[in-house]
Write an enzyme that holds these catalytic residues in place. Structure first.
Site, PDB file in Angstrom:
ATOM      1  N   LYS A  53       0.843  -1.201   0.000  1.00 14.47           N
ATOM      2  CA  LYS A  53       0.000   0.000   0.000  1.00 14.47           C
ATOM      3  C   LYS A  53       0.876   1.248   0.000  1.00 14.47           C
ATOM      4  CE  LYS A  53      -3.860  -2.380   2.194  1.00 14.47           C
ATOM      5  NZ  LYS A  53      -4.484  -2.741   3.478  1.00 14.47           N
ATOM      6  N   GLN A  97      -4.197  -1.735  10.013  1.00 12.19           N
ATOM      7  CA  GLN A  97      -4.173  -2.927   9.174  1.00 12.19           C
ATOM      8  C   GLN A  97      -4.857  -4.093   9.897  1.00 12.19           C
ATOM      9  OE1 GLN A  97      -3.162  -3.405   5.917  1.00 12.19           O
ATOM     10  NE2 GLN A  97      -3.979  -5.470   6.200  1.00 12.19           N
ATOM     11  N   ASP A 120     -10.808   3.196   5.419  1.00 15.60           N
ATOM     12  CA  ASP A 120     -11.388   1.877   5.158  1.00 15.60           C
ATOM     13  C   ASP A 120     -12.876   1.849   5.505  1.00 15.60           C
ATOM     14  OD1 ASP A 120     -10.994  -0.446   3.864  1.00 15.60           O
ATOM     15  OD2 ASP A 120      -9.645  -1.347   5.323  1.00 15.60           O
TER      16      ASP A 120
END
Ligand code: NAP
Length: 286
Positions: A53, A97, A120
């Protein structure tokens, strides 16, 4: 034989568009959008995701910082980092994460995250907005799934979409996005009785479970669009939830693993980071 929906090619086009918009943003504001990743522990897959990422961010001009905390870091310390990043004006996106190692509680972490930095889309605010049909930052994988479905050129309105898997990260938000496109949505899970009865009636079938080859050819309606989200590592190989070779003979469209949803998730993360930066600096709220 099904047409293969190429996630790598579509993701490359999205990344190119994001790169151009990031350049314009950076020129307007004199600073680049910045993504902060929080990695706890030493899970090799999670470390690799975070590295990928960061690399993808750099390629489109997004700055990134990774905060690597050791396994066993207490929840309070993770929350302190989240609050510090919430306060930092030069950080626009925060990405804890997943999965966070136990006993850390991801729900508590996402509750503490500034929803305008929640790239997210997992904070209660963003999840609630999506459920209410007023989305702001939407989870990256479901956004990628929708973009792949749109590649078929077919309207989703009135179709029967079956999503297998009901996680907050993939299944539920995908169902909400499909509903917003006026599909009739069935959401299946581990307690669903006779899964094949539902999947066989699907015009659109999304498999997000994490069980290799759960979806076999006899479970798919001829001509259906099949999106395989599953990722299971089998030695050096990555395997999806769909028996690709057999289902390909029945479906109208199908996504491969790898090269389908995976690259789209990263592309949508970059788009969401730019969007988060715009929300914070330009007041864009939809
Ligand atoms: P998760 O949180 O483990 O959820 C799995 C879901 O599958 C649960 O809702 C579970 O039902 C359901 N399920 C389990 N066994 C089933 C069965 N036999 N029949 C029907 N449903 C069943 O996983 P996730 O985070 O949603 O991820 C799903 C898969 O997608 C994983 O392989 C993950 O690695 C992959 N993934 C890929 C990407 C990408 O970018 N390609 C991104 C995220 C995730 P219950 O709710 O009843 O337990």
């Amino acid at each position: 034989m099904a047409e293969v929906l190429d996630g790598r090619a579509l993701a490359a086009r999205i990344r190119q568009a994001v790169r151009e918009e990031v350049a314009a943003f950076t020129e307007r504001h004199g600073l680049a959008p910045c993504l902060a990743a929080i990695l706890v522990g030493d899970d090799p897959a999670s470390s690799l995701y975070v590295q990928n990422k960061a690399k993808a961010a750099a390629q489109v001009g997004i700055r990134s910082e990774t905060f690597h905390l050791p396994a066993g870091t207490p929840q309070e310390e993770v929350l302190r980092l989240v609050e510090e990043l919430n306060r930092r004006e030069d950080v626009h996106g925060i990405l804890p994460q997943m999965p966070l190692p136990e006993p850390l509680d991801p729900e508590v972490v996402f509750e503490r995250l500034d929803p305008r930095k929640d790239v997210d889309g997992l904070s209660p605010d963003n999840a609630g907005r999506l459920a209410l049909g007023r989305p702001r930052l939407v989870p990256c994988t479901p956004l990628g799934i929708l973009a792949l479905l749109q590649q078929t050129g077919r309207s989703l309105a009135g179709t029967h979409a079956v999503v297998v898997g009901r996680s907050n990260l993939v299944g539920k938000p995908t169902a909400h996005l499909l509903l917003a496109e006026h599909a009739t949505v069935t959401l299946c899970h581990s307690r669903t009785r006779d899964l094949a009865r539902h999947t066989r009636d699907a015009d659109v079938l999304v498999a997000a479970v994490g069980r290799p080859h759960l979806v076999t050819a006899d479970m798919v309606k001829p001509g259906a669009v099949v999106v395989d989200v599953g990722i299971t590592r089998d030695g050096g190989r990555v395997v999806g939830d769909v028996d690709f070779d057999a289902v390909r003979d029945v479906a109208g469209w199908i996504t491969p693993v790898p090269g389908g949803v995976g690259p789209m998730t990263v592309a949508m993360l970059l788009r969401n980071t730019l969007r988060a930066a715009r929300i914070q600096l330009e007041g864009e709220d939809r």
